[in-house]
Design a protein around this motif. Structure first.
Motif, PDB file in Angstrom:
ATOM      1  N   ASP A   1      -4.410  -3.307  -6.414  1.00 47.44           N
ATOM      2  CA  ASP A   1      -5.331  -4.210  -5.720  1.00 47.44           C
ATOM      3  C   ASP A   1      -6.250  -3.446  -4.777  1.00 47.44           C
ATOM      4  N   TYR A   2      -5.700  -2.409  -4.136  1.00 49.47           N
ATOM      5  CA  TYR A   2      -6.481  -1.559  -3.227  1.00 49.47           C
ATOM      6  C   TYR A   2      -6.201  -0.103  -3.564  1.00 49.47           C
ATOM      7  N   ILE A   3      -7.252   0.686  -3.681  1.00 50.52           N
ATOM      8  CA  ILE A   3      -7.147   2.143  -3.774  1.00 50.52           C
ATOM      9  C   ILE A   3      -7.793   2.689  -2.514  1.00 50.52           C
ATOM     10  N   ILE A   4      -6.995   3.272  -1.624  1.00 50.81           N
ATOM     11  CA  ILE A   4      -7.483   3.732  -0.321  1.00 50.81           C
ATOM     12  C   ILE A   4      -7.571   5.256  -0.336  1.00 50.81           C
ATOM     13  N   VAL A   5      -8.785   5.772  -0.206  1.00 47.55           N
ATOM     14  CA  VAL A   5      -9.040   7.205  -0.314  1.00 47.55           C
ATOM     15  C   VAL A   5      -9.125   7.809   1.087  1.00 47.55           C
ATOM     16  N   THR A   6      -8.248   8.769   1.360  1.00 45.43           N
ATOM     17  CA  THR A   6      -8.237   9.423   2.679  1.00 45.43           C
ATOM     18  C   THR A   6      -8.326  10.940   2.543  1.00 45.43           C
ATOM     19  N   THR A   7      -8.810  11.411   1.405  1.00 45.38           N
ATOM     20  CA  THR A   7      -8.986  12.843   1.211  1.00 45.38           C
ATOM     21  C   THR A   7     -10.213  13.336   1.977  1.00 45.38           C
TER      22      THR A   7
ATOM     23  N   SER B   1       2.041   2.568  -1.846  1.00 45.40           N
ATOM     24  CA  SER B   1       2.481   3.813  -2.471  1.00 45.40           C
ATOM     25  C   SER B   1       1.544   4.944  -2.075  1.00 45.40           C
ATOM     26  N   LEU B   2       1.986   6.179  -2.310  1.00 48.83           N
ATOM     27  CA  LEU B   2       1.205   7.365  -1.961  1.00 48.83           C
ATOM     28  C   LEU B   2       1.085   8.287  -3.164  1.00 48.83           C
ATOM     29  N   THR B   3      -0.047   8.970  -3.272  1.00 46.73           N
ATOM     30  CA  THR B   3      -0.128  10.135  -4.156  1.00 46.73           C
ATOM     31  C   THR B   3      -0.092  11.362  -3.258  1.00 46.73           C
TER      32      THR B   3
ATOM     33  N   ASP C   1       6.655   2.526  -1.315  1.00 43.18           N
ATOM     34  CA  ASP C   1       7.154   1.874  -2.521  1.00 43.18           C
ATOM     35  C   ASP C   1       7.360   2.914  -3.616  1.00 43.18           C
ATOM     36  N   HIS C   2       6.368   3.770  -3.823  1.00 44.14           N
ATOM     37  CA  HIS C   2       6.468   4.895  -4.747  1.00 44.14           C
ATOM     38  C   HIS C   2       5.708   6.083  -4.156  1.00 44.14           C
TER      39      HIS C   2
ATOM     40  N   ASP D   1       1.537 -14.915  -1.961  1.00 46.32           N
ATOM     41  CA  ASP D   1       2.684 -15.374  -2.725  1.00 46.32           C
ATOM     42  C   ASP D   1       2.785 -14.623  -4.049  1.00 46.32           C
ATOM     43  N   ARG D   2       2.107 -13.493  -4.128  1.00 49.64           N
ATOM     44  CA  ARG D   2       2.284 -12.578  -5.254  1.00 49.64           C
ATOM     45  C   ARG D   2       2.222 -11.167  -4.702  1.00 49.64           C
ATOM     46  N   PRO D   3       2.800 -10.192  -5.380  1.00 47.33           N
ATOM     47  CA  PRO D   3       2.790  -8.824  -4.846  1.00 47.33           C
ATOM     48  C   PRO D   3       1.373  -8.273  -4.712  1.00 47.33           C
ATOM     49  N   VAL D   4       1.128  -7.597  -3.619  1.00 45.08           N
ATOM     50  CA  VAL D   4      -0.114  -6.854  -3.415  1.00 45.08           C
ATOM     51  C   VAL D   4       0.243  -5.369  -3.498  1.00 45.08           C
ATOM     52  N   HIS D   5      -0.401  -4.663  -4.418  1.00 44.40           N
ATOM     53  CA  HIS D   5      -0.094  -3.250  -4.633  1.00 44.40           C
ATOM     54  C   HIS D   5      -1.243  -2.393  -4.125  1.00 44.40           C
ATOM     55  N   ILE D   6      -0.896  -1.466  -3.233  1.00 46.49           N
ATOM     56  CA  ILE D   6      -1.869  -0.596  -2.580  1.00 46.49           C
ATOM     57  C   ILE D   6      -1.455   0.845  -2.798  1.00 46.49           C
ATOM     58  N   VAL D   7      -2.396   1.702  -3.171  1.00 55.33           N
ATOM     59  CA  VAL D   7      -2.100   3.120  -3.320  1.00 55.33           C
ATOM     60  C   VAL D   7      -3.065   3.921  -2.464  1.00 55.33           C
TER      61      VAL D   7
END
Length: 408
Positions: free
Chosen positions: A92-98, A45-47, A75-76, A14-20
């Motif tokens: 909330d989550y930083i997902i590393v796929t490098t 979002s993506l870098t 999202d961005h 019930d609150r935004p979850v932000h994942i990059v």
């Protein structure tokens, strides 16, 4: 308003979850696309670097075997980690796929601007020991370790083709893959200019000196297991909770049917070592054999015997390192070799990198397992030999390139 740590799997936030996602290659874009659900308040979002322009203009175009063709609009899209860290958003989550290249750079330093006190770091990367630099720099943040089996490629900037498989294994990480002995907390990554055999990767010395003053997890994941308030127990509990949320979102919302939530930390590390049986045997051998593919190697009697020897060595060492045998359902060396006979035309990633003149994942696939084993009193002479040869091969070629560049 509930916090992220109060959520239970199956309950929408019930609150935004932000994942990059840090790394907008084929693997990162595919798993990001199955995790982005704005109607459930989950925003991904993506870098991006080389494909930044394509992603900002057109989103991610996916051609998938499993889900058909579709377009994912994040999202961005950020051109850098610095840009993603600007502003007041908390990730909330930083997902590393490098690609994991700890001998070239310390990626834990790269993501540092993104990490807040409530951030969870997720590592979808090859090899073993990939978690250790992140644990050293972020001693109290939960880490989710992930192993994926997926066939995907970026056919052009922003266009991803998923050919086969979507399986991903998730589990918590406290400190089970440390490659330091109990008397030392300093991991060693040899480099080409290393005369001592114990230099850290670029930037890693800063990691050791600038890490949070909060108490680090025990170097032994079994220490104080009976104390639910110990640093290790807290990391395992929070990591398992975050992994369960991701598993639920990828399964229930993203419709990925083969998301596997590991029973505990060692179960996830067992998956990493099982995948290593394949990667550490086939990847470097394809390079050292002059560019032969997987099926071609197993059909050569001497190369098959070599591959079997490397896999059996890992198969015997991993239980001594982890304190747990491989489960009966996991394919052993002979079954892996037999199934590889049908894998005609396949080239492992290390060979593709070698042929493309790119750095290879030598340390996480070869060097780290040797160091982790040695810290626990286990020697792997076959793997150490392969590691020494491939590392030298890469160093010699890079030295030659440097000298040629200097003559220009």
């Amino acid at each position: 308003m509930a916090s992220l740590d109060d959520l239970k799997p199956g309950v929408d936030p019930d609150r935004p979850v932000h994942i990059v996602f840090v790394g907008a290659g084929a693997v990162g874009c595919f798993y990001a696309s199955r995790l982005h659900h704005p109607t459930h308040n989950i925003h991904v979002s993506l870098t991006a670097r080389s494909n930044y322009k394509a992603l900002t203009e057109n989103g991610v175009r996916l051609q998938t075997h499993t889900f058909g063709d579709y377009t994912f609009r994040p999202d961005h899209v950020f051109p850098s980690v610095t840009a993603a860290a600007a502003g007041s958003r908390q990730w909330d989550y930083i997902i590393v796929t490098t690609k994991a290249l700890p001998d070239r750079s310390d990626d834990s330093a790269l993501i540092a601007p993104l990490v807040g006190p409530n951030s969870c770091i997720v590592l979808i990367q090859n090899g073993v020991g990939v978690e250790q630099p992140y644990r050293a720099r972020f001693p109290t943040n939960p880490i989710v370790s992930a192993v994926t089996i997926i066939s995907a490629e970026q056919t052009s900037p922003g266009t991803i083709r998923q050919n086969r498989w979507t399986r991903i294994h998730l589990g918590p990480y406290s400190n089970s893959a440390s490659f330091s002995s109990p008397s030392s907390n300093t991991p060693a990554y040899p480099r080409g200019d290393d005369t001592t055999g114990a230099l850290l990767p670029t930037g890693a010395s800063a990691s050791a000196s600038t890490a949070s003053s909060q108490p680090a997890a025990s170097s032994n994941p079994t220490d104080n297991d009976d104390d639910e308030h110990s640093p290790t127990a807290i990391l395992q509990r929070t990591g398992a909770h975050r992994a369960a949320l991701l598993s639920d979102w990828w399964t229930r919302l993203g419709q990925i049917r083969d998301v596997d939530l590991a029973a505990d930390e060692i179960a996830l590390q067992t998956v990493r070592w099982h995948k290593l049986c394949i990667n550490a045997a086939f990847n470097p051998s394809a390079v050292l054999s002059g560019g032969r593919g997987n099926a071609d190697m197993v059909r050569d009697a001497e190369l098959r015997a070599h591959l079997a020897g490397v896999m059996r060595e890992i198969w015997a060492a991993a239980p001594r390192i982890l304190g747990r045998e491989f489960p009966g359902y996991m394919a052993g060396p002979e079954k892996i070799l037999k199934s590889t006979e049908r894998n005609v035309g396949s080239k492992p990633s290390m060979l593709l990198d070698w042929e493309g003149g790119r750095p290879m994942e030598v340390e996480v696939i070869l060097g780290n397992p040797v160091r982790i084993a040695r810290a626990r009193g286990v020697e792997m002479p076959r793997l150490q030999t392969v590691y020494a040869l491939v590392r030298s091969l890469q160093e010699v070629r890079e030295g030659k390139k440097a000298r040629e560049k200097g003559k220009l």
